[in-house]
Write an enzyme that holds these catalytic residues in place. Structure first.
Site, PDB file in Angstrom:
ATOM      1  N   ALA A  65       0.864  -1.183   0.000  1.00  0.00           N
ATOM      2  CA  ALA A  65       0.000   0.000   0.000  1.00  0.00           C
ATOM      3  C   ALA A  65       0.899   1.230   0.000  1.00  0.00           C
ATOM      4  O   ALA A  65       2.042   1.171   0.491  1.00  0.00           O
ATOM      5  CB  ALA A  65      -0.871  -0.028   1.238  1.00  0.00           C
ATOM      6  N   GLY A 109       0.548  -4.998   0.913  1.00  0.00           N
ATOM      7  CA  GLY A 109      -0.641  -5.053   0.057  1.00  0.00           C
ATOM      8  C   GLY A 109      -0.359  -5.673  -1.303  1.00  0.00           C
ATOM      9  O   GLY A 109      -1.271  -6.199  -1.946  1.00  0.00           O
ATOM     10  N   GLU A 112      -0.609  -9.308  -0.741  1.00  0.00           N
ATOM     11  CA  GLU A 112      -2.026  -9.577  -0.475  1.00  0.00           C
ATOM     12  C   GLU A 112      -2.856  -9.499  -1.752  1.00  0.00           C
ATOM     13  O   GLU A 112      -3.780 -10.291  -1.956  1.00  0.00           O
ATOM     14  CB  GLU A 112      -2.526  -8.585   0.588  1.00  0.00           C
ATOM     15  CG  GLU A 112      -1.827  -8.818   1.935  1.00  0.00           C
ATOM     16  CD  GLU A 112      -2.022  -7.674   2.929  1.00  0.00           C
ATOM     17  OE1 GLU A 112      -1.720  -6.511   2.584  1.00  0.00           O
ATOM     18  OE2 GLU A 112      -2.498  -7.946   4.036  1.00  0.00           O
ATOM     19  N   GLU A 132       4.704  -4.938   7.090  1.00  0.00           N
ATOM     20  CA  GLU A 132       3.961  -3.832   7.710  1.00  0.00           C
ATOM     21  C   GLU A 132       4.398  -3.569   9.138  1.00  0.00           C
ATOM     22  O   GLU A 132       4.327  -2.443   9.632  1.00  0.00           O
ATOM     23  CB  GLU A 132       2.447  -4.126   7.700  1.00  0.00           C
ATOM     24  CG  GLU A 132       1.800  -4.128   6.331  1.00  0.00           C
ATOM     25  CD  GLU A 132       1.766  -5.492   5.657  1.00  0.00           C
ATOM     26  OE1 GLU A 132       2.584  -6.372   6.016  1.00  0.00           O
ATOM     27  OE2 GLU A 132       0.929  -5.679   4.766  1.00  0.00           O
TER      28      GLU A 132
HETATM   29  N1  CAA Z   1       4.611   3.211  -0.730  1.00  0.00           N
HETATM   30  C1  CAA Z   1       5.025   4.369  -1.294  1.00  0.00           C
HETATM   31  N2  CAA Z   1       6.175   4.472  -1.968  1.00  0.00           N
HETATM   32  C2  CAA Z   1       6.948   3.381  -2.059  1.00  0.00           C
HETATM   33  C3  CAA Z   1       6.599   2.162  -1.491  1.00  0.00           C
HETATM   34  C4  CAA Z   1       5.353   2.089  -0.803  1.00  0.00           C
HETATM   35  N3  CAA Z   1       4.896   0.941  -0.266  1.00  0.00           N
HETATM   36  N4  CAA Z   1       7.580   1.250  -1.735  1.00  0.00           N
HETATM   37  C5  CAA Z   1       8.512   1.903  -2.450  1.00  0.00           C
HETATM   38  N5  CAA Z   1       8.141   3.195  -2.647  1.00  0.00           N
HETATM   39  C6  CAA Z   1       8.873   4.263  -3.348  1.00  0.00           C
HETATM   40  C7  CAA Z   1      10.042   4.766  -2.524  1.00  0.00           C
HETATM   41  O1  CAA Z   1       9.611   5.718  -1.581  1.00  0.00           O
HETATM   42  C8  CAA Z   1      10.915   5.344  -3.615  1.00  0.00           C
HETATM   43  O2  CAA Z   1      10.399   6.599  -3.979  1.00  0.00           O
HETATM   44  P1  CAA Z   1      11.395   7.896  -4.017  1.00  0.00           P
HETATM   45  O3  CAA Z   1      12.360   7.580  -5.112  1.00  0.00           O
HETATM   46  O4  CAA Z   1      10.450   9.015  -4.353  1.00  0.00           O
HETATM   47  O5  CAA Z   1      12.039   7.984  -2.680  1.00  0.00           O
HETATM   48  C9  CAA Z   1      10.697   4.400  -4.782  1.00  0.00           C
HETATM   49  O6  CAA Z   1       9.453   3.720  -4.522  1.00  0.00           O
HETATM   50  C10 CAA Z   1      11.767   3.341  -4.930  1.00  0.00           C
HETATM   51  O7  CAA Z   1      11.900   2.696  -3.675  1.00  0.00           O
HETATM   52  P2  CAA Z   1      13.303   2.482  -2.933  1.00  0.00           P
HETATM   53  O8  CAA Z   1      14.235   3.602  -3.251  1.00  0.00           O
HETATM   54  O9  CAA Z   1      13.018   2.215  -1.488  1.00  0.00           O
HETATM   55  O10 CAA Z   1      13.793   1.157  -3.696  1.00  0.00           O
HETATM   56  P3  CAA Z   1      14.766   0.023  -3.128  1.00  0.00           P
HETATM   57  O11 CAA Z   1      15.064  -0.837  -4.304  1.00  0.00           O
HETATM   58  O12 CAA Z   1      15.892   0.629  -2.375  1.00  0.00           O
HETATM   59  O13 CAA Z   1      13.879  -0.795  -2.055  1.00  0.00           O
HETATM   60  C11 CAA Z   1      11.878  -1.925  -1.270  1.00  0.00           C
HETATM   61  C12 CAA Z   1      12.762  -1.526  -2.482  1.00  0.00           C
HETATM   62  C13 CAA Z   1      12.627  -2.936  -0.387  1.00  0.00           C
HETATM   63  C14 CAA Z   1      10.626  -2.577  -1.826  1.00  0.00           C
HETATM   64  C15 CAA Z   1      11.539  -0.668  -0.434  1.00  0.00           C
HETATM   65  O14 CAA Z   1      11.046   0.339  -1.321  1.00  0.00           O
HETATM   66  C16 CAA Z   1      10.506  -0.896   0.619  1.00  0.00           C
HETATM   67  O15 CAA Z   1      10.819  -1.437   1.664  1.00  0.00           O
HETATM   68  N6  CAA Z   1       9.229  -0.475   0.372  1.00  0.00           N
HETATM   69  C17 CAA Z   1       8.169  -0.524   1.346  1.00  0.00           C
HETATM   70  C18 CAA Z   1       7.640  -1.947   1.512  1.00  0.00           C
HETATM   71  C19 CAA Z   1       6.539  -1.981   2.551  1.00  0.00           C
HETATM   72  O16 CAA Z   1       6.754  -1.662   3.705  1.00  0.00           O
HETATM   73  N7  CAA Z   1       5.304  -2.412   2.155  1.00  0.00           N
HETATM   74  C20 CAA Z   1       4.180  -2.489   3.030  1.00  0.00           C
HETATM   75  C21 CAA Z   1       3.333  -1.237   2.925  1.00  0.00           C
HETATM   76  S1  CAA Z   1       2.002  -1.178   4.128  1.00  0.00           S
HETATM   77  C22 CAA Z   1       0.774  -2.150   3.506  1.00  0.00           C
HETATM   78  O17 CAA Z   1       0.894  -2.717   2.437  1.00  0.00           O
HETATM   79  C23 CAA Z   1      -0.467  -2.255   4.351  1.00  0.00           C
HETATM   80  C24 CAA Z   1      -1.432  -3.307   3.941  1.00  0.00           C
HETATM   81  O18 CAA Z   1      -1.309  -4.465   4.238  1.00  0.00           O
HETATM   82  C25 CAA Z   1      -2.644  -2.940   3.193  1.00  0.00           C
END
Ligand code: CAA
Length: 258
Positions: A65, A109, A112, A132
């Site tokens: 998400a 998400g 999921e 998460e």
């Molecule tokens: N939401 C918003 N933006 C996201 C994102 C997310 N879930 N995941 C990645 N991005 C964005 C980053 O902010 C970044 O944007 P900027 O360049 O503007 O900073 C861009 O995508 C590229 O990401 P990274 O620079 O972080 O890329 P990476 O290769 O270094 O890392 C990754 C990749 C490990 C996937 C890392 O991006 C990450 O950990 N993302 C978040 C994963 C996460 O926590 N997901 C769960 C979300 S909560 C949820 O999903 C709730 C639910 O159950 C409904």
């Protein structure tokens, strides 16, 4: 309809829906979820479409998400709007089969959403996770429920509590994904599975989807009865007569969805 966060292509009998927010690794924001639901509803209504493939990019199916969108929200906001509730209900209402073709990150998400599809074909670069907990929240779209049913309590607990990622090989071994292929072959494999499904009787395909999904909602006794009654009801179709006649006559069946 012109979409901004997804790309939809319909080729032969297959609707290909590609998540397309590359700058955010396909993070699920409100616009993407709305567009996805519209595309799925259209695919359901389009008689030409017999199977749907949902995919992302090589780097990410979806990284979860959209954290930037959620970071602004309070409990009252997410509870009042029932964040992601209507969209997940809409996805679950799609009666045609949906294959998730997953490469790269399928996190939170994203994992999921892949689990809401009917089965997952993964590339050897796929990474699944429910991270998460690192954000001070927990899964909200099935990561503590569907994942537990798919891979069992111990692994689901591990994924949800530690936030670790699972690679494609472990995901296949655990029953989360049905097949793993090299990344270059992912779309070819998904397309070939979709083509196979598209050859079948659509009535039967929808009955199978409904029956397998029923196993998650009911007791074994009720589920077996539901399955048997659906099996019986398929004898009311012309496709049952055609399928069995074709077997006996040693020829390919010509299904007409009747
Ligand atoms: N939401 C918003 N933006 C996201 C994102 C997310 N879930 N995941 C990645 N991005 C964005 C980053 O902010 C970044 O944007 P900027 O360049 O503007 O900073 C861009 O995508 C590229 O990401 P990274 O620079 O972080 O890329 P990476 O290769 O270094 O890392 C990754 C990749 C490990 C996937 C890392 O991006 C990450 O950990 N993302 C978040 C994963 C996460 O926590 N997901 C769960 C979300 S909560 C949820 O999903 C709730 C639910 O159950 C409904």
């Amino acid at each position: 309809m012109a979409y901004e966060t997804i790309i939809v292509e319909i080729e032969d009998h297959v609707a290909l829906i590609k998540l397309n927010r590359p700058d955010a690794l396909n993070a699920l924001n409100a616009q993407l979820m709305t567009e996805l639901c519209t595309a799925l509803k259209d695919a359901q209504a389009n008689d030409k479409v017999r199977c749907i493939i949902l995919t992302g990019s090589d780097k990410a199916f979806a990284a979860g998400a959209d954290i930037k969108m959620m970071s602004e929200k309070t409990f009252v906001d997410v509870f009042s709007e029932d964040l992601f509730g209507p969209e997940s209900d809409a996805i679950m209402r799609v009666r045609k089969p949906i294959i998730a073709a997953v490469s790269g990150y399928a996190l939170g998400g994203g994992c999921e959403l892949a689990m809401m599809c009917d089965f997952i074909i993964a590339s050897d670069t796929a990474k699944f996770g429910q991270p998460e907990i690192n954000l001070g929240v927990m899964a909200g779209l099935g990561g503590s429920q569907r994942l537990t049913r798919f891979i069992g309590k111990s692994k689901a607990m591990d994924m949800n509590l530690t936030g670790r990622f699972m690679d494609a090989e472990e995901a296949e071994r655990s029953g989360l994904v049905s097949r793993v292929v090299p990344v270059k072959k992912l779309m070819e494999e998904a397309r070939s599975a979709a083509d196979k499904i598209a050859e079948k009787s659509m009535v039967t395909v929808m009955a199978v989807k409904e029956s397998v999904n029923r196993s998650y909602e009911t007791t074994l006794r009720e589920g077996l009865l539901f399955e048997r009654r659906v099996f019986h009801s398929l004898f009311a179709t012309e496709d049952q007569a055609e399928g069995m006649a074709a077997f006996i006559e040693k020829r390919e069946p010509q299904f007409r969805d009747k």
